[in-house]
Write a protein that holds these residues in place. Structure first.
Motif, short mmCIF file in Angstrom:
data_model
loop_
_atom_site.label_atom_id
_atom_site.label_comp_id
_atom_site.label_asym_id
_atom_site.label_seq_id
_atom_site.Cartn_x
_atom_site.Cartn_y
_atom_site.Cartn_z
N VAL A 63 0.83 -1.20 0.00
CA VAL A 63 0.00 0.00 0.00
C VAL A 63 0.87 1.25 0.00
O VAL A 63 1.82 1.38 0.77
CB VAL A 63 -0.94 0.03 1.24
CG1 VAL A 63 -1.91 1.21 1.14
CG2 VAL A 63 -1.71 -1.27 1.36
N LEU A 64 0.53 2.18 -0.88
CA LEU A 64 1.18 3.49 -0.89
C LEU A 64 0.64 4.35 0.27
O LEU A 64 -0.55 4.26 0.60
CB LEU A 64 0.86 4.22 -2.19
CG LEU A 64 1.47 3.71 -3.48
CD1 LEU A 64 0.71 4.29 -4.67
CD2 LEU A 64 2.94 4.08 -3.56
N PRO A 65 1.47 5.21 0.87
CA PRO A 65 0.92 6.23 1.78
C PRO A 65 0.23 7.30 0.92
O PRO A 65 0.72 8.40 0.72
CB PRO A 65 2.16 6.76 2.51
CG PRO A 65 3.29 6.49 1.57
CD PRO A 65 2.93 5.29 0.75
N ALA A 66 -0.93 6.92 0.40
CA ALA A 66 -1.51 7.58 -0.77
C ALA A 66 -2.43 8.76 -0.47
O ALA A 66 -2.94 9.39 -1.39
CB ALA A 66 -2.29 6.54 -1.60
N ARG A 67 -2.67 9.05 0.82
CA ARG A 67 -3.57 10.17 1.15
C ARG A 67 -2.72 11.41 1.47
O ARG A 67 -1.90 11.40 2.39
CB ARG A 67 -4.48 9.79 2.32
CG ARG A 67 -5.45 10.88 2.71
CD ARG A 67 -6.57 10.35 3.58
NE ARG A 67 -7.70 9.89 2.78
CZ ARG A 67 -8.29 8.72 2.89
NH1 ARG A 67 -7.84 7.83 3.75
NH2 ARG A 67 -9.32 8.40 2.13
N PHE A 137 10.18 11.20 -5.79
CA PHE A 137 8.76 11.26 -5.45
C PHE A 137 8.41 10.32 -4.32
O PHE A 137 7.66 10.68 -3.39
CB PHE A 137 7.90 10.94 -6.69
CG PHE A 137 6.41 11.04 -6.42
CD1 PHE A 137 5.79 12.27 -6.31
CD2 PHE A 137 5.64 9.89 -6.29
CE1 PHE A 137 4.42 12.37 -6.06
CE2 PHE A 137 4.28 9.98 -6.04
CZ PHE A 137 3.67 11.22 -5.93
N GLN A 138 8.91 9.08 -4.36
CA GLN A 138 8.56 8.10 -3.35
C GLN A 138 8.98 8.54 -1.95
O GLN A 138 8.26 8.35 -0.97
CB GLN A 138 9.19 6.74 -3.68
CG GLN A 138 8.65 5.59 -2.84
CD GLN A 138 7.15 5.44 -2.96
OE1 GLN A 138 6.63 5.26 -4.04
NE2 GLN A 138 6.45 5.54 -1.84
N GLU A 139 10.15 9.17 -1.86
CA GLU A 139 10.62 9.66 -0.56
C GLU A 139 9.74 10.80 -0.04
O GLU A 139 9.45 10.87 1.15
CB GLU A 139 12.07 10.11 -0.66
CG GLU A 139 13.04 8.96 -0.89
CD GLU A 139 14.48 9.42 -0.99
OE1 GLU A 139 14.72 10.67 -0.94
OE2 GLU A 139 15.38 8.56 -1.14
N ASP A 142 6.50 9.26 1.16
CA ASP A 142 6.69 8.62 2.47
C ASP A 142 6.66 9.65 3.60
O ASP A 142 6.17 9.36 4.70
CB ASP A 142 8.02 7.85 2.51
CG ASP A 142 7.95 6.54 1.75
OD1 ASP A 142 6.83 6.03 1.54
OD2 ASP A 142 9.01 6.02 1.36
N ARG A 143 7.17 10.85 3.33
CA ARG A 143 7.19 11.90 4.36
C ARG A 143 5.82 12.55 4.53
O ARG A 143 5.37 12.81 5.65
CB ARG A 143 8.21 12.99 3.99
CG ARG A 143 9.65 12.62 4.26
CD ARG A 143 10.53 13.85 4.29
NE ARG A 143 10.53 14.59 3.03
CZ ARG A 143 11.31 14.30 1.99
NH1 ARG A 143 12.15 13.27 2.05
NH2 ARG A 143 11.27 15.02 0.90
N LEU A 144 5.17 12.85 3.42
CA LEU A 144 3.94 13.66 3.47
C LEU A 144 2.66 12.84 3.50
O LEU A 144 1.63 13.30 4.00
CB LEU A 144 3.88 14.60 2.25
CG LEU A 144 5.00 15.62 2.08
CD1 LEU A 144 4.72 16.48 0.85
CD2 LEU A 144 5.13 16.49 3.32
N GLY A 145 2.69 11.64 2.94
CA GLY A 145 1.47 10.86 2.77
C GLY A 145 1.05 10.12 4.03
O GLY A 145 1.86 9.82 4.91
N GLU A 146 -0.24 9.83 4.10
CA GLU A 146 -0.80 9.00 5.18
C GLU A 146 -1.41 7.74 4.56
O GLU A 146 -1.77 7.73 3.39
CB GLU A 146 -1.88 9.78 5.95
CG GLU A 146 -1.33 10.96 6.73
CD GLU A 146 -2.40 11.63 7.59
OE1 GLU A 146 -3.53 11.07 7.67
OE2 GLU A 146 -2.13 12.68 8.17
N HIS A 170 5.41 -5.29 -3.73
CA HIS A 170 5.32 -4.42 -4.91
C HIS A 170 4.39 -3.25 -4.63
O HIS A 170 3.17 -3.41 -4.55
CB HIS A 170 4.83 -5.23 -6.12
CG HIS A 170 5.72 -6.38 -6.45
ND1 HIS A 170 7.00 -6.21 -6.95
CD2 HIS A 170 5.55 -7.72 -6.34
CE1 HIS A 170 7.56 -7.39 -7.14
NE2 HIS A 170 6.70 -8.33 -6.77
N GLU A 171 4.97 -2.05 -4.51
CA GLU A 171 4.19 -0.88 -4.12
C GLU A 171 3.25 -0.44 -5.24
O GLU A 171 3.63 -0.44 -6.41
CB GLU A 171 5.13 0.26 -3.74
CG GLU A 171 4.51 1.24 -2.79
CD GLU A 171 5.54 1.91 -1.90
OE1 GLU A 171 5.31 2.00 -0.69
OE2 GLU A 171 6.56 2.35 -2.44
N GLY A 172 2.01 -0.07 -4.88
CA GLY A 172 1.09 0.41 -5.90
C GLY A 172 -0.37 0.38 -5.53
O GLY A 172 -1.22 0.79 -6.31
#
Length: 342
Positions: A63-67, A137-139, A142-146, A170-172
């Motif tokens: 799962v991405l920290p996608a929010r 972007f991924q870093e 990771d910092r900003l996303g929830e 596999h992230e996505g």
């Protein structure tokens, strides 16, 4: 078929708000899909229902920290973005709030290091965004996303990894394949030691997870596309399992949908390595081509997932099992207890 056939009353207190400290401490309701017999167990008892030579198929998506929470550049108004899938490069499909205020051309800023321009409006209220930033972007994510927890979970999550399976790779994904949250590495080792095969597919969970059905007739519903992949190694293992007369168990509806998608592509013969996009919608009347059983959590009323498990075990058996689960105060949804259909 009317959607209301899959409705049931669920007391709000049964919606699990937080994960258990021990992943394997959840309960396990077992349902015999032929007889409808229901039994109550603890999750580690799953090993008693698996036989040497059977194959367990798990979804190793991560799962991405996608929010993301930001503001509109021109007004300073609050804006929320939920990333759904990476279309290409820095272009993403996403859900946004407030949808009425965030149209094509809107610019959203997230602190000093990330900015998004809404390019166009997509299907089912989605938006196409292009991000600009300096760095990786991924870093930044990771910092900003929830973690994109489902809307029925009101509690905050102290440990991000509790919304990931222990084998996530596999992230996505925009959501976790929650049936897998019950496993630990130790339990998987015990299952392997019994002679049960453990293998993996990938399906990145997308928009469909966040969209309730908006139609009255089951057959009118259209699923959103999700990306999947299955290796030749996994295909060979499943083929061998079926040829021996052993059983294939999908861990979660995402694994089930992937396996059945691949099975539909190669109906004439054996499964082969495959990847692509699926919008398969499984509901009663469907003939399963690959799976014999499934581990799953307890799902939302009138959801496509209740229809999927009803296709495997029969609507009457599922509704009876859910009545039992409610009467026995099982924990429901993402952080809840599990059901094994065998």
């Amino acid at each position: 078929m009317n959607v209301n056939l899959y409705d049931f009353e669920l007391p709000e207190q049964l919606i699990a708000q937080t994960p258990l400290l021990d992943r394997t401490a959840s309960r396990l309701l077992t349902l015999n899909k032929e007889s409808g017999e229901v039994n109550h167990n603890t999750f580690p008892d799953i090993i008693n229902f698996l036989q040497p030579g059977d194959t367990l198929v798990l979804n190793d998506t991560r799962v991405l920290p996608a929010r993301l929470f930001g503001t509109k550049e021109d007004t300073g108004a609050k804006a929320e973005v939920l990333l759904l899938k990476n279309v290409e490069g820095d272009r993403w499909e996403a859900l946004v709030k407030p949808g009425k205020k965030l149209k094509a051309g809107s610019v959203i800023v997230f602190g000093d290091e990330l900015k998004a321009v809404i390019d166009e409006e997509g299907e089912m209220g989605a938006r196409m965004l292009t991000f600009s930033y300096e760095g990786i972007f991924q870093e930044i994510l990771d910092r900003l996303g929830e973690m994109p927890l489902p809307p029925y979970i009101k509690e905050t999550l102290d440990d991000r990894e509790r919304y990931q399976t222990v084998y996530a790779k596999h992230e996505g994904s925009a959501a976790a394949p929650t049936a897998g949250l019950h496993f630990t590495d130790e339990l998987l080792d015990q299952i392997r030691a019994k002679g049960v095969n453990v293998t993996f597919i990938t399906l990145h969970v997308g928009l469909g997870t966040f969209r309730p059905m908006s139609v009255d007739v089951v057959e009118d519903h259209v699923m959103h596309e999700e990306y999947y992949s299955m290796s030749q190694e996994t295909a060979d293992l499943i083929n061998e399992t079926k040829q021996r007369g052993n059983r294939v168990f999908a861990v979660g509806t995402t694994s089930c949908r992937t396996l059945e998608t691949v099975g539909s592509k190669f109906e004439q013969g054996l499964l082969q390595e495959s990847s692509g996009w699926t919008k398969i919608f499984i509901y009663p009347g469907y003939t399963f081509k690959v799976i014999d059983g499934m581990l799953t959590n307890f799902h939302l009323p009138k959801s496509t997932l209740v229809m999927l498990v009803s296709a495997l075990a029969g609507r009457e058996h599922i509704m009876h099992a859910y009545e039992e689960a409610i009467a026995q105060e099982y924990r429901f949804f993402s952080f809840g207890d599990a059901m094994l259909i065998y």
